[in-house]
Design a protein around this motif. Structure first.
Motif, short mmCIF file in Angstrom:
data_model
loop_
_atom_site.label_atom_id
_atom_site.label_comp_id
_atom_site.label_asym_id
_atom_site.label_seq_id
_atom_site.Cartn_x
_atom_site.Cartn_y
_atom_site.Cartn_z
N PRO A 199 -0.50 5.43 23.01
CA PRO A 199 -0.02 4.55 24.09
C PRO A 199 1.36 4.99 24.57
O PRO A 199 2.20 5.42 23.78
CB PRO A 199 0.06 3.17 23.42
N ALA A 200 1.60 4.91 25.88
CA ALA A 200 2.89 5.30 26.43
C ALA A 200 3.97 4.35 25.94
O ALA A 200 3.77 3.15 25.84
CB ALA A 200 2.83 5.30 27.95
N GLN A 201 5.13 4.91 25.63
CA GLN A 201 6.28 4.13 25.19
C GLN A 201 7.42 4.33 26.18
O GLN A 201 7.86 5.43 26.39
CB GLN A 201 6.74 4.58 23.78
N GLY A 202 7.88 3.24 26.80
CA GLY A 202 9.09 3.36 27.63
C GLY A 202 8.85 3.57 29.11
O GLY A 202 9.75 4.01 29.81
N GLY A 203 7.68 3.22 29.65
CA GLY A 203 7.44 3.26 31.08
C GLY A 203 7.58 4.65 31.66
O GLY A 203 7.05 5.62 31.12
N HIS B 167 6.55 10.37 23.42
CA HIS B 167 5.45 10.45 22.46
C HIS B 167 5.95 9.91 21.12
O HIS B 167 7.09 10.13 20.73
CB HIS B 167 4.96 11.88 22.32
N GLU B 168 5.06 9.24 20.41
CA GLU B 168 5.48 8.59 19.16
C GLU B 168 4.41 8.72 18.09
O GLU B 168 3.22 8.59 18.37
CB GLU B 168 5.75 7.10 19.42
N ASP B 169 4.84 9.02 16.87
CA ASP B 169 3.98 8.86 15.71
C ASP B 169 4.83 8.30 14.59
O ASP B 169 5.97 7.88 14.81
CB ASP B 169 3.25 10.16 15.34
N PHE B 170 4.28 8.26 13.36
CA PHE B 170 4.96 7.60 12.27
C PHE B 170 4.97 8.48 11.02
O PHE B 170 4.02 9.20 10.75
CB PHE B 170 4.29 6.27 11.92
N GLY C 178 4.81 12.36 2.08
CA GLY C 178 5.16 11.94 3.43
C GLY C 178 3.88 11.94 4.24
O GLY C 178 3.25 12.98 4.41
N VAL C 179 3.47 10.77 4.71
CA VAL C 179 2.20 10.63 5.40
C VAL C 179 2.47 10.42 6.89
O VAL C 179 3.26 9.56 7.27
CB VAL C 179 1.38 9.45 4.84
N ASP C 180 1.81 11.22 7.72
CA ASP C 180 1.97 11.14 9.17
C ASP C 180 0.78 10.41 9.78
O ASP C 180 -0.38 10.75 9.51
CB ASP C 180 2.08 12.53 9.78
N LEU C 181 1.10 9.42 10.62
CA LEU C 181 0.07 8.62 11.28
C LEU C 181 0.40 8.48 12.76
O LEU C 181 1.55 8.66 13.17
CB LEU C 181 -0.02 7.21 10.66
N ILE C 182 -0.61 8.11 13.55
CA ILE C 182 -0.41 7.94 14.98
C ILE C 182 -1.33 6.83 15.47
O ILE C 182 -2.40 6.59 14.88
CB ILE C 182 -0.70 9.26 15.72
N ARG C 183 -0.93 6.16 16.54
CA ARG C 183 -1.82 5.19 17.19
C ARG C 183 -2.48 5.86 18.40
O ARG C 183 -1.82 6.58 19.16
CB ARG C 183 -1.03 3.96 17.66
N ASP C 184 -3.78 5.61 18.57
CA ASP C 184 -4.46 6.18 19.72
C ASP C 184 -4.25 5.28 20.94
O ASP C 184 -3.50 4.30 20.90
CB ASP C 184 -5.94 6.42 19.42
N ALA C 185 -4.90 5.62 22.03
CA ALA C 185 -4.70 4.89 23.28
C ALA C 185 -5.10 3.42 23.17
O ALA C 185 -4.61 2.58 23.93
CB ALA C 185 -5.49 5.56 24.40
N LEU D 154 -4.65 2.93 14.42
CA LEU D 154 -3.95 3.92 13.59
C LEU D 154 -4.91 4.99 13.09
O LEU D 154 -6.05 4.69 12.71
CB LEU D 154 -3.30 3.24 12.39
N LYS D 155 -4.43 6.22 13.09
CA LYS D 155 -5.16 7.34 12.50
C LYS D 155 -4.20 8.13 11.61
O LYS D 155 -3.02 8.27 11.94
CB LYS D 155 -5.75 8.25 13.57
N VAL D 156 -4.71 8.64 10.51
CA VAL D 156 -3.90 9.47 9.61
C VAL D 156 -4.03 10.92 10.05
O VAL D 156 -5.13 11.44 10.19
CB VAL D 156 -4.35 9.31 8.15
N LEU D 157 -2.89 11.57 10.27
CA LEU D 157 -2.88 12.96 10.71
C LEU D 157 -2.77 13.94 9.55
O LEU D 157 -3.57 14.87 9.43
CB LEU D 157 -1.73 13.20 11.69
#
Length: 298
Positions: free
Chosen positions: A182-186, A191-194, A250-257, A261-264
């Protein structure tokens, strides 16, 4: 058994932090390079060569880094870690977990079989087949080095886009569906992940990593912002570390559109300086506590 070991190539900020946290617990660790270790069957009581230990064994070992080298050298160094575990020494992380995480295809396979959501991933050697799969993908594909870290060597490839020759990727194409978050900040969207740091089956801290481009690694210029290490983010991260058998990760995750959450990836030797900058928490503390066997309350 006597003493603790930190396997590291240099005394950087991470190593100094961990040494300080261990000393605060009455432990003075030795810093040893895996390059200096080996096998000494018939020479030492345990069959290993560990600088400073002779016939003794360390009580526990922390693996900060496995130095790069030839296939033979890396196999030898991991063999030392395998042997230490076989002799009953506590190793964080052990060779099995490191091997699973270094090989991204093994990580992805284990995540999926643990029931964790992860992007569709294809790993194969045939360039022609890889091109067909890229062309038939539902969107862009991300080509990753099978062995790689810190966001280096990533390439985003659209359908019909050119693929590098096999020798440029070590003869293996690791292709993963690009996750459109999802877009962050208009209009100034980022781009964002965790990144979630897990120690001993507990999510200790987490940050959102944000960048103008789609590669969000801190070493590639992304910035970190603290987020709560709780809920599904923490649950997925702890389960991902367990899936690869990592004592810390260290676990990397991301949200889709759609916000799912998905684990990368799972990193078995993660740095935590960026996480410290974002959260003010030094992961050396929970790591030291886990290494010496302290019980951490929830």
């Amino acid at each position: 058994m006597a003493g603790f070991v930190i396997f590291a190539e240099r005394v950087d900020w991470h190593t100094r932090s961990l040494v300080a946290a261990l000393k605060a617990r009455g432990v003075k660790p030795r810093i040893v390079s895996l390059r200096a270790c080996g096998f000494a069957v018939g020479e030492t009581a345990h069959g290993l060569l560990l600088p400073g230990f002779g016939d003794d064994l360390p009580e526990a070992c922390f693996v900060r880094s496995v130095p790069a080298g030839t296939l033979e050298q890396i196999t030898h160094r991991l063999g030392v870690l395998h042997a230490l575990a076989a002799l009953g020494v506590r190793v964080m992380n052990d060779a099995r977990a490191i091997e699973r995480c270094v090989d991204k295809s093994a990580t992805t396979f284990l995540l999926a079989h643990a029931g964790l959501p992860t992007p569709r991933t294809l790993v194969l050697e045939e360039a022609a087949t890889a091109r067909m799969l890229v062309d038939s993908a539902p969107g862009d594909s991300v080509l990753k080095p099978l062995f790689g870290a810190q966001g280096r060597g990533l390439e985003r490839i659209p359908p019909k886009g050119a693929l590098p020759e096999p020798e440029a990727v070590g003869g293996v194409y690791y292709l993963q569906d690009f996750v459109a978050a999802p877009a962050q900040g208009g209009p100034d969207a980022v781009h964002e992940d965790f990144r979630v740091f897990v120690v001993g089956n507990r999510a200790e801290a987490a940050m959102a990593r944000r960048a103008k481009g789609w590669i969000t690694n801190i070493h590639q210029g992304a910035t970190g912002a603290e987020v709560a290490a709780e809920g599904l983010l923490a649950d997925y991260a702890v389960r991902a570390a367990a899936a690869v058998g990592a004592s810390y990760a260290g676990v990397d995750l991301i949200r889709d559109a759609e916000g799912r959450l998905k684990v990368l990836e799972v990193n078995s030797m993660p740095a935590w300086h960026g996480l410290f900058d974002a959260t003010g928490r030094n992961m050396a503390e929970p790591l030291a506590a886990c290494l010496v066997g302290e019980t951490v309350s929830a």
